[in-house]
Write a protein that holds these residues in place. Structure first.
Motif, PDB file in Angstrom:
ATOM      1  N   ALA A  94      22.825  15.154   2.399  1.00  0.00           N
ATOM      2  CA  ALA A  94      23.225  14.055   3.286  1.00  0.00           C
ATOM      3  C   ALA A  94      22.860  12.707   2.670  1.00  0.00           C
ATOM      4  O   ALA A  94      23.646  11.752   2.737  1.00  0.00           O
ATOM      5  CB  ALA A  94      22.565  14.215   4.648  1.00  0.00           C
ATOM      6  N   ARG A  95      21.672  12.602   2.058  1.00  0.00           N
ATOM      7  CA  ARG A  95      21.265  11.342   1.425  1.00  0.00           C
ATOM      8  C   ARG A  95      22.173  10.991   0.254  1.00  0.00           C
ATOM      9  O   ARG A  95      22.563   9.833   0.082  1.00  0.00           O
ATOM     10  CB  ARG A  95      19.823  11.445   0.938  1.00  0.00           C
ATOM     11  CG  ARG A  95      18.789  11.265   2.015  1.00  0.00           C
ATOM     12  CD  ARG A  95      17.419  10.965   1.461  1.00  0.00           C
ATOM     13  NE  ARG A  95      16.985  11.844   0.390  1.00  0.00           N
ATOM     14  CZ  ARG A  95      16.291  12.972   0.558  1.00  0.00           C
ATOM     15  NH1 ARG A  95      15.961  13.360   1.769  1.00  0.00           N
ATOM     16  NH2 ARG A  95      15.934  13.697  -0.466  1.00  0.00           N
ATOM     17  N   ALA A 123      25.596   9.840   1.594  1.00  0.00           N
ATOM     18  CA  ALA A 123      25.498   8.512   2.193  1.00  0.00           C
ATOM     19  C   ALA A 123      25.386   7.448   1.099  1.00  0.00           C
ATOM     20  O   ALA A 123      25.993   6.374   1.204  1.00  0.00           O
ATOM     21  CB  ALA A 123      24.281   8.433   3.118  1.00  0.00           C
ATOM     22  N   LYS A 124      24.657   7.747   0.050  1.00  0.00           N
ATOM     23  CA  LYS A 124      24.509   6.802  -1.056  1.00  0.00           C
ATOM     24  C   LYS A 124      25.833   6.573  -1.769  1.00  0.00           C
ATOM     25  O   LYS A 124      26.195   5.447  -2.104  1.00  0.00           O
ATOM     26  CB  LYS A 124      23.470   7.354  -2.039  1.00  0.00           C
ATOM     27  CG  LYS A 124      23.240   6.518  -3.251  1.00  0.00           C
ATOM     28  CD  LYS A 124      22.218   7.204  -4.136  1.00  0.00           C
ATOM     29  CE  LYS A 124      22.051   6.474  -5.446  1.00  0.00           C
ATOM     30  NZ  LYS A 124      21.144   7.154  -6.342  1.00  0.00           N
ATOM     31  N   ARG A 181      28.954   7.192  -0.617  1.00  0.00           N
ATOM     32  CA  ARG A 181      30.041   6.712   0.245  1.00  0.00           C
ATOM     33  C   ARG A 181      29.792   5.314   0.788  1.00  0.00           C
ATOM     34  O   ARG A 181      30.736   4.636   1.173  1.00  0.00           O
ATOM     35  CB  ARG A 181      30.266   7.686   1.405  1.00  0.00           C
ATOM     36  CG  ARG A 181      30.833   8.998   0.914  1.00  0.00           C
ATOM     37  CD  ARG A 181      31.006   9.977   2.029  1.00  0.00           C
ATOM     38  NE  ARG A 181      31.531  11.242   1.494  1.00  0.00           N
ATOM     39  CZ  ARG A 181      31.578  12.361   2.166  1.00  0.00           C
ATOM     40  NH1 ARG A 181      31.145  12.388   3.413  1.00  0.00           N
ATOM     41  NH2 ARG A 181      32.060  13.458   1.622  1.00  0.00           N
ATOM     42  N   GLY A 182      28.543   4.905   0.829  1.00  0.00           N
ATOM     43  CA  GLY A 182      28.223   3.577   1.351  1.00  0.00           C
ATOM     44  C   GLY A 182      28.522   2.494   0.344  1.00  0.00           C
ATOM     45  O   GLY A 182      28.358   2.659  -0.846  1.00  0.00           O
TER      46      GLY A 182
END
Length: 59
Positions: free
Chosen positions: A50-51, A54-55, A57-58
């Motif tokens: 998940a991290r 998120a990294k 895609r952000g």
């Protein structure tokens, strides 16, 4: 005055923040592979996955 096509900015070359786009299914597969290599525990693998997603895609 016409502009030469090489002088026009390309959206694919505009990685000013150092992030590169790649397909979501490739992001998922790579995150799974990295998480599996780094951890044997399933909850920890999911959190790491998940991290990473998120990294990537952000923006």
């Amino acid at each position: 005055m016409p502009v030469h096509r090489q002088e026009v900015s390309s959206t694919w070359d505009m990685a000013k923040d150092g992030k590169h786009w790649f397909a979501p299914h490739r992001q998922q597969a790579l995150a799974e592979r990295i998480a599996a290599r780094r951890s044997k525990l399933k909850p920890e693998r999911k959190a790491l996955q998940a991290r990473l997603l998120a990294k990537w895609r952000g923006k």
